[in-house]
Design a protein around this motif. Structure first.
Motif, PDB file in Angstrom:
ATOM      1  N   CYS A   9     -47.244  51.140  -3.331  1.00  0.00           N
ATOM      2  CA  CYS A   9     -48.096  51.604  -2.443  1.00  0.00           C
ATOM      3  C   CYS A   9     -47.582  52.182  -0.954  1.00  0.00           C
ATOM      4  CB  CYS A   9     -49.276  50.622  -1.919  1.00  0.00           C
ATOM      5  SG  CYS A   9     -50.203  49.973  -3.226  1.00  0.00           S
TER       6      CYS A   9
ATOM      7  N   ARG B 169     -47.491  43.781 -14.303  1.00  0.00           N
ATOM      8  CA  ARG B 169     -48.832  43.642 -13.401  1.00  0.00           C
ATOM      9  C   ARG B 169     -49.394  44.807 -12.886  1.00  0.00           C
ATOM     10  NH1 ARG B 169     -45.438  39.248 -11.668  1.00  0.00           N
ATOM     11  NH2 ARG B 169     -46.276  37.396 -12.349  1.00  0.00           N
ATOM     12  N   ARG B 170     -48.711  45.880 -12.775  1.00  0.00           N
ATOM     13  CA  ARG B 170     -49.119  47.121 -12.288  1.00  0.00           C
ATOM     14  C   ARG B 170     -49.766  47.660 -13.671  1.00  0.00           C
ATOM     15  NH1 ARG B 170     -49.671  51.764 -10.140  1.00  0.00           N
ATOM     16  NH2 ARG B 170     -49.305  53.755 -11.370  1.00  0.00           N
ATOM     17  N   ASN B 171     -49.056  47.567 -14.652  1.00  0.00           N
ATOM     18  CA  ASN B 171     -49.954  48.095 -16.018  1.00  0.00           C
ATOM     19  C   ASN B 171     -51.215  47.299 -16.259  1.00  0.00           C
ATOM     20  OD1 ASN B 171     -47.807  49.837 -16.453  1.00  0.00           O
ATOM     21  ND2 ASN B 171     -46.648  48.569 -17.991  1.00  0.00           N
TER      22      ASN B 171
ATOM     23  N   ARG C  56     -45.818  47.129  -4.371  1.00  0.00           N
ATOM     24  CA  ARG C  56     -46.624  47.658  -5.598  1.00  0.00           C
ATOM     25  C   ARG C  56     -46.729  49.197  -5.517  1.00  0.00           C
ATOM     26  NH1 ARG C  56     -45.562  43.513  -8.955  1.00  0.00           N
ATOM     27  NH2 ARG C  56     -46.217  41.685  -8.070  1.00  0.00           N
TER      28      ARG C  56
ATOM     29  N   THR D 214     -51.099  50.175  -6.886  1.00  0.00           N
ATOM     30  CA  THR D 214     -51.773  49.037  -7.685  1.00  0.00           C
ATOM     31  C   THR D 214     -52.919  48.666  -6.732  1.00  0.00           C
ATOM     32  OG1 THR D 214     -49.622  48.460  -8.684  1.00  0.00           O
ATOM     33  CG2 THR D 214     -51.614  46.827  -8.709  1.00  0.00           C
TER      34      THR D 214
ATOM     35  N   PRO E  76     -52.150  41.150  -9.262  1.00  0.00           N
ATOM     36  CA  PRO E  76     -50.967  41.729  -8.469  1.00  0.00           C
ATOM     37  C   PRO E  76     -51.063  41.251  -7.377  1.00  0.00           C
ATOM     38  CG  PRO E  76     -52.096  43.341 -10.411  1.00  0.00           C
ATOM     39  CD  PRO E  76     -52.827  41.992 -10.052  1.00  0.00           C
TER      40      PRO E  76
ATOM     41  N   ALA F 194     -53.260  46.341 -14.053  1.00  0.00           N
ATOM     42  CA  ALA F 194     -54.249  46.871 -13.200  1.00  0.00           C
ATOM     43  C   ALA F 194     -54.590  48.447 -13.638  1.00  0.00           C
ATOM     44  CB  ALA F 194     -53.695  46.819 -11.721  1.00  0.00           C
ATOM     45  N   VAL F 195     -53.836  48.869 -13.969  1.00  0.00           N
ATOM     46  CA  VAL F 195     -54.000  50.424 -14.614  1.00  0.00           C
ATOM     47  C   VAL F 195     -54.798  50.342 -15.907  1.00  0.00           C
ATOM     48  CG1 VAL F 195     -52.876  52.261 -15.552  1.00  0.00           C
ATOM     49  CG2 VAL F 195     -51.685  51.186 -13.625  1.00  0.00           C
TER      50      VAL F 195
END
Length: 236
Positions: free
Chosen positions: A136, A43-45, A134, A157, A95, A47-48
């Protein structure tokens, strides 16, 4: 739409929508679910990728649309990009939804009876809280993520989500400023939640569990407010 973007969006959508498996679940209750670690990464990928793909492609996306708008009198490239962002809203916000599900799972664990709640449950709650943040909250970043942050790469994220959702808004736009304010509130909520969860340690008292549960509810509320302002940025 660019062939490159069209080929990448399905993989982003697949990564962004993978659900997390709450603890102590059965296969029939949560079918086809993978580990929190893999889902956090995917999920982080997502968003990236959403953030990094759109920006480099803006010139190529704008030029043909601009010509089309001039030729046929249709809406300009900015309006077209707005529509594309609206269509990708559920992937961009995946995310947020995943983090909310993680926190709700942690809250349900804390609501177990005194007889049922054990040390393993508290450890699981702490792991879930870290996963939901995430990357942060600085103290919970792993060495690789910390290295990225130190080299100038954005690792939060939720901040990536704000950048993507508000990229077509002016810097002083009230909606963009509100999104940045809600982001700050969310990061503070996660930092406070993580601190309270750490302070509880292995204590299993009713008071400590109530404190963590209260912080969980506050953070879920912050996530909901953050999600709403992102929808406002996207005009969803």
């Amino acid at each position: 739409m660019s062939p490159l973007l069209a080929s990448l969006i399905p993989s982003i959508a697949t990564a962004a929508t993978l659900p997390l498996k709450p603890p102590n679940s059965t296969p029939s209750q949560f079918p086809h679910r993978s580990s929190p670690e893999l889902n956090t990464l995917s999920r982080r990928n997502a968003a990236v990728l959403l953030s990094s793909i759109i920006t480099p492609l803006l010139p190529s996306l704008l030029q043909p649309r601009l010509a089309s708008a001039l030729s046929f009198g249709i809406s300009g490239p900015k309006e077209w990009l707005k529509e594309q962002k609206k269509k990708s809203a559920k992937f961009l916000l995946a995310p947020v939804d995943a983090s909310r599900n993680i926190l709700q799972t942690a809250y349900l664990l804390l609501m177990k009876s005194e007889a049922e709640f054990g040390t393993n449950d508290l450890e699981e709650v702490q792991k879930l809280v870290v996963s939901a943040a995430r990357d942060c909250v600085p103290q919970d970043r792993n060495s690789f993520v910390e290295f990225q942050a130190n080299t100038g790469v954005e690792v939060c994220t939720f901040r990536l989500i704000v950048k993507n959702a508000s990229s077509l808004l002016d810097d002083r736009d009230p909606i963009k400023l509100e999104a940045e304010a809600k982001l700050s509130d969310l990061i503070r909520s996660f930092s406070s939640l993580n601190g309270i969860a750490r302070e509880s340690g292995v204590q299993l008292t009713s008071d400590s569990r109530q404190r963590v549960a209260g912080a969980l509810k506050d953070t879920i509320s912050s996530l909901n407010n953050f999600e709403q302002v992102i929808n406002d940025c996207l005009q969803v």
